[in-house]
Write a protein that holds these residues in place. Structure first.
Motif, PDB file in Angstrom:
ATOM      1  N   LYS A 194       0.756  -1.226   0.144  1.00 35.06           N
ATOM      2  CA  LYS A 194      -0.057   0.059  -0.005  1.00 35.06           C
ATOM      3  C   LYS A 194       0.684   1.356   0.047  1.00 35.06           C
ATOM      4  O   LYS A 194       2.110   1.237   0.753  1.00 35.06           O
ATOM      5  N   VAL A 195       0.492   2.455  -0.778  1.00 39.54           N
ATOM      6  CA  VAL A 195       1.020   3.462  -0.543  1.00 39.54           C
ATOM      7  C   VAL A 195       0.270   4.694  -0.440  1.00 39.54           C
ATOM      8  O   VAL A 195      -0.941   4.465  -0.830  1.00 39.54           O
ATOM      9  N   LYS A 196       0.666   5.629   0.735  1.00 37.67           N
ATOM     10  CA  LYS A 196      -0.088   6.658   0.771  1.00 37.67           C
ATOM     11  C   LYS A 196       0.782   7.865   0.185  1.00 37.67           C
ATOM     12  O   LYS A 196       1.935   8.101   0.628  1.00 37.67           O
ATOM     13  N   LEU A 197       0.100   8.557  -0.589  1.00 37.18           N
ATOM     14  CA  LEU A 197       1.131   9.685  -1.250  1.00 37.18           C
ATOM     15  C   LEU A 197       0.311  11.178  -1.179  1.00 37.18           C
ATOM     16  O   LEU A 197      -0.985  11.298  -1.006  1.00 37.18           O
ATOM     17  N   SER A 211      -4.323   7.112  -1.370  1.00 37.41           N
ATOM     18  CA  SER A 211      -4.243   5.873  -0.778  1.00 37.41           C
ATOM     19  C   SER A 211      -4.658   4.842  -1.340  1.00 37.41           C
ATOM     20  O   SER A 211      -5.657   4.544  -1.772  1.00 37.41           O
ATOM     21  N   ILE A 239      -0.707  -1.028  -4.598  1.00 34.76           N
ATOM     22  CA  ILE A 239       0.014  -1.153  -6.040  1.00 34.76           C
ATOM     23  C   ILE A 239      -0.420  -2.375  -6.902  1.00 34.76           C
ATOM     24  O   ILE A 239      -0.299  -3.414  -6.296  1.00 34.76           O
ATOM     25  N   THR A 253       2.792   2.107 -10.074  1.00 34.80           N
ATOM     26  CA  THR A 253       2.411   3.324  -9.678  1.00 34.80           C
ATOM     27  C   THR A 253       3.682   4.335  -9.919  1.00 34.80           C
ATOM     28  O   THR A 253       4.594   3.900 -10.052  1.00 34.80           O
ATOM     29  N   LEU A 273       6.989   2.245  -9.031  1.00 41.07           N
ATOM     30  CA  LEU A 273       6.857   1.390  -8.042  1.00 41.07           C
ATOM     31  C   LEU A 273       5.904   0.207  -8.711  1.00 41.07           C
ATOM     32  O   LEU A 273       4.865   0.334  -9.281  1.00 41.07           O
ATOM     33  N   ASP A 308       7.579  -4.339  -4.207  1.00 37.33           N
ATOM     34  CA  ASP A 308       8.498  -3.597  -3.407  1.00 37.33           C
ATOM     35  C   ASP A 308       9.615  -3.202  -4.342  1.00 37.33           C
ATOM     36  O   ASP A 308      10.917  -3.006  -3.651  1.00 37.33           O
TER      37      ASP A 308
END
Length: 238
Positions: free
Chosen positions: A13-16, A51, A54, A59, A137, A140
């Motif tokens: 998960k990404v938060k950006l 949020s 991926i 991403t 991305l 990982d």
């Protein structure tokens, strides 16, 4: 074939967040940034995009800092983020991480070619160019395509590391041992970059790879931030 990391450790998960600010020195903002979920094909900063998990296409995050006078610099950096997004959403999902990396380099090269031709075709845009620091991305795996001196940093625990290399005259002199870090701060040609998208028909894209860990914080910024604020202060804020 590589086994995706999310099979082992669950989804990533990404938060950006991203923003551009003219700051306290200039009258015009020549920066543009890109935040995109390549799997859904959406770009922007809605709640869903801020949020997300991926997906299989990855991403994309980019910062482009234009130059060549207000109008031209803004045009170059906008073209760069648009073309890179367009190229990265074409075709099938990447089959491997290497495939993603190759596409990233090609997308940045294509943006350079197109901006160069636009600059030649339109007299008012002659000399326009832009830096391009692009992060892709996929689970990982994090790849950077780098042209110019916009930067990417990673904060991991207490360690704050610049992971891109500035393609700048000052950095070239530091690496050649002809300038110390201290001298570099007052070096009068601090703003000279060795290449940019749009100033020549081809560019050399530097590719960097980072294996991400849970909790990593990624910062991608133009020299409007890194040139004004000490890295220690940036680390504190992050």
């Amino acid at each position: 074939g590589e086994s995706p990391a999310f099979e082992k450790g669950g989804p990533v998960k990404v938060k950006l967040f991203g923003r551009t600010d003219v700051g306290q020195v200039r009258e015009h903002n020549e920066d543009n940034f890109l935040v995109a979920d390549l799997t859904t094909g959406s770009r922007g900063l809605t709640a869903d995009e801020r949020s997300h998990t991926i997906g299989p296409r990855g991403t994309l995050l980019a910062v482009c800092d234009g130059m060549g006078g207000a109008a031209a610099g803004e045009v170059a950096s906008q073209l760069a983020v648009d073309i890179i997004f367009e190229k990265m959403t074409e075709g099938d999902a990447p089959k491997t991480h290497d495939d993603l990396a190759r596409r990233l380099v090609r997308a940045v090269e294509t943006a350079g070619e197109r901006i160069f031709h636009e600059a030649k075709a339109d007299r008012s845009r002659r000399g326009m160019g832009t830096t391009s620091t692009v992060a892709a991305l996929l689970d990982d795996h994090l790849f950077f395509g780098q042209v110019g001196d916009s930067r990417a940093y990673i904060l991991r625990g207490k360690r704050f590391v610049q992971v891109t290399r500035d393609q700048s005259l000052v950095n070239q002199l530091i690496e050649a041992g002809q300038l110390t870090e201290e001298e570099a701060e007052t070096f009068e040609h601090n703003n000279i970059i060795l290449q940019a998208l749009g100033t020549a028909d081809t560019v050399q894209v530097d590719l960097t790879y980072v294996a991400l860990r849970r909790g990593d914080v990624l910062l991608v910024c133009s020299d409007g931030l890194s040139g004004m604020i000490r890295s220690e202060d940036m680390r504190e804020v992050l």
